[in-house]
Design a protein around this motif. Structure first.
Motif, PDB file in Angstrom:
ATOM      1  N   GLU A  99       0.938  -1.509   0.149  1.00 11.26           N
ATOM      2  CA  GLU A  99       0.022   0.038  -0.061  1.00 11.26           C
ATOM      3  C   GLU A  99       0.885   1.123  -0.074  1.00 11.26           C
ATOM      4  N   ALA A 100       1.880   1.325   0.663  1.00 10.08           N
ATOM      5  CA  ALA A 100       2.826   2.413   0.853  1.00 10.08           C
ATOM      6  C   ALA A 100       3.377   2.468  -0.656  1.00 10.08           C
ATOM      7  N   ALA A 101       3.860   1.396  -0.731  1.00  6.49           N
ATOM      8  CA  ALA A 101       5.025   1.587  -2.673  1.00  6.49           C
ATOM      9  C   ALA A 101       3.571   2.434  -3.178  1.00  6.49           C
ATOM     10  N   MET A 102       2.823   1.887  -3.422  1.00  9.79           N
ATOM     11  CA  MET A 102       1.555   2.005  -4.764  1.00  9.79           C
ATOM     12  C   MET A 102       1.659   3.463  -4.478  1.00  9.79           C
ATOM     13  N   HIS A 103       0.858   3.861  -3.503  1.00 11.88           N
ATOM     14  CA  HIS A 103       0.440   5.193  -3.064  1.00 11.88           C
ATOM     15  C   HIS A 103       1.595   6.393  -3.585  1.00 11.88           C
ATOM     16  N   THR A 104       3.115   5.838  -2.926  1.00 10.07           N
ATOM     17  CA  THR A 104       3.879   6.576  -3.561  1.00 10.07           C
ATOM     18  C   THR A 104       4.329   7.034  -5.053  1.00 10.07           C
ATOM     19  N   PHE A 112       2.883   3.155 -13.344  1.00  9.26           N
ATOM     20  CA  PHE A 112       4.098   2.646 -12.781  1.00  9.26           C
ATOM     21  C   PHE A 112       4.472   0.923 -12.971  1.00  9.26           C
ATOM     22  N   SER A 113       5.249   1.110 -12.580  1.00 10.62           N
ATOM     23  CA  SER A 113       5.560  -1.099 -12.686  1.00 10.62           C
ATOM     24  C   SER A 113       5.812  -1.738 -11.831  1.00 10.62           C
ATOM     25  N   ILE A 114       5.289  -2.906 -11.390  1.00  6.72           N
ATOM     26  CA  ILE A 114       5.777  -3.665  -9.851  1.00  6.72           C
ATOM     27  C   ILE A 114       6.474  -4.798 -10.454  1.00  6.72           C
ATOM     28  N   TYR A 132      -6.873  -2.023  -3.826  1.00  6.89           N
ATOM     29  CA  TYR A 132      -6.600  -0.136  -2.939  1.00  6.89           C
ATOM     30  C   TYR A 132      -6.530   1.046  -3.669  1.00  6.89           C
ATOM     31  N   GLY A 133      -7.389   0.608  -5.121  1.00  6.72           N
ATOM     32  CA  GLY A 133      -8.154   1.619  -6.001  1.00  6.72           C
ATOM     33  C   GLY A 133      -6.850   2.623  -7.142  1.00  6.72           C
ATOM     34  N   PHE A 134      -5.726   1.045  -7.465  1.00 10.23           N
ATOM     35  CA  PHE A 134      -4.670   1.956  -8.509  1.00 10.23           C
ATOM     36  C   PHE A 134      -4.589   0.407  -9.562  1.00 10.23           C
ATOM     37  N   THR A 135      -5.051   0.338  -9.548  1.00 11.49           N
ATOM     38  CA  THR A 135      -5.615  -1.441 -11.140  1.00 11.49           C
ATOM     39  C   THR A 135      -5.322  -0.180 -12.366  1.00 11.49           C
ATOM     40  N   ALA A 206       9.187   3.133   2.093  1.00 16.56           N
ATOM     41  CA  ALA A 206       8.074   4.840   2.277  1.00 16.56           C
ATOM     42  C   ALA A 206       7.003   4.378   3.590  1.00 16.56           C
ATOM     43  N   ALA A 207       7.444   3.218   3.724  1.00 17.17           N
ATOM     44  CA  ALA A 207       6.321   3.191   5.190  1.00 17.17           C
ATOM     45  C   ALA A 207       6.889   3.674   6.020  1.00 17.17           C
ATOM     46  N   VAL A 208       7.878   3.760   6.184  1.00 13.29           N
ATOM     47  CA  VAL A 208       8.615   4.494   8.272  1.00 13.29           C
ATOM     48  C   VAL A 208       7.783   5.990   7.800  1.00 13.29           C
ATOM     49  N   LYS A 209       8.590   6.446   6.153  1.00  7.96           N
ATOM     50  CA  LYS A 209       7.976   7.756   6.515  1.00  7.96           C
ATOM     51  C   LYS A 209       6.480   7.803   6.839  1.00  7.96           C
TER      52      LYS A 209
END
Length: 243
Positions: A99-104, A112-114, A132-135, A206-209
């Motif tokens: 979730e954190a990486a996708m949001h970032t 973005f690619s994974i 998460y709504g990122f498709t 990303a999640a730490v921040k």
């Protein structure tokens, strides 16, 4: 001193160290990282069965973290196992690394690619993109076709395959950013960002921040609605310790 708990949901101590190091590298002054993993469960998480088992270990660690006074929790597996259940238990923020990486990624690029590990885990990433709504933001998903623990075998083969897949993603996908789809890849993001000339995003960092930012804003997990604390009821057998 603020304490953030970073939970590796598998039982690999080596991977826990890798994840903890990545978290400490970006933590603000005054933030201490507590990197932990369950002492029982699965050595790697590579499917729905593994995630179901790992979720219990995540909940156990969240409970321990609360008792130790952590300000927030990070679930450092790209499947985000047990995320919503963990949020019910926690008062502070709980962030999953997918979730954190996708949001970032959506904040710095339109697409973005994974890049992840085994092909069988791609469907889990697709489910999370939908959840998460990122498709529509994800251009493509790539797998290096090696198991998670290959990232910790010392050979460097898995790391080179991640690098090659990231180069391929940049060349073929038209993406502005690449998301690394495994907590064990956390140490690769900074070097790949420099080499490729585009953001290569590690969800642990990303999640730490995000946890630090939410705490600074005075936000914890909302207890109004479905993420309220679990209803009190007696748990039996192997689950009694979660009462």
């Amino acid at each position: 001193m603020s304490l953030i708990q970073v939970i590796n949901p598998n039982t690999s101590l080596a991977m826990t160290e890798t994840i903890g190091a990545a978290a400490r590298a970006v933590a603000a002054p005054g933030t201490e990282i507590l990197a932990v993993c369950p002492d029982h469960g699965v050595p790697s998480i590579e499917g729905h069965f593994d995630e179901a088992i790992a979720a219990i270990g995540v909940l156990e660690q969240v409970k321990r973290g609360k008792e130790q006074g952590v300000i927030g929790h990070i679930i450092a597996c790209f499947g985000d196992p047990g995320l919503l259940a963990a949020r019910e238990l926690a008062s502070g923020p709980v962030i999953g690394i997918a979730e954190a990486a996708m949001h970032t990624a959506t904040l710095v690029a339109t697409r973005f690619s994974i890049v992840t590990t085994l092909p069988r885990t791609l469907v889990i990433a697709r489910h999370l993109l939908q959840q998460y709504g990122f498709t529509h933001h994800c251009a493509a998903l790539h797998a290096i076709d090696l198991p998670v623990l290959a990232l910790e075998d010392g050979s460097g083969v898995a790391q080179e395959k991640v690098r090659q897949r990231c180069i391929q993603a940049k060349r073929e996908d038209g993406s502005g950013a690449i998301v690394l789809g495994c907590g064990g890849m956390a140490s690769l993001a900074q070097e790949l960002t420099k080499e490729l000339g585009l953001p290569v995003i590690d969800g642990v960092s990303a999640a730490v921040k995000m946890v630090e930012s939410l705490v600074a804003l005075g936000f914890g997990t909302s207890k109004h609605g479905d993420l309220d604390y679990p209803l009190e009821k007696p748990l039996s057998g192997a689950f009694q310790h979660l009462n």
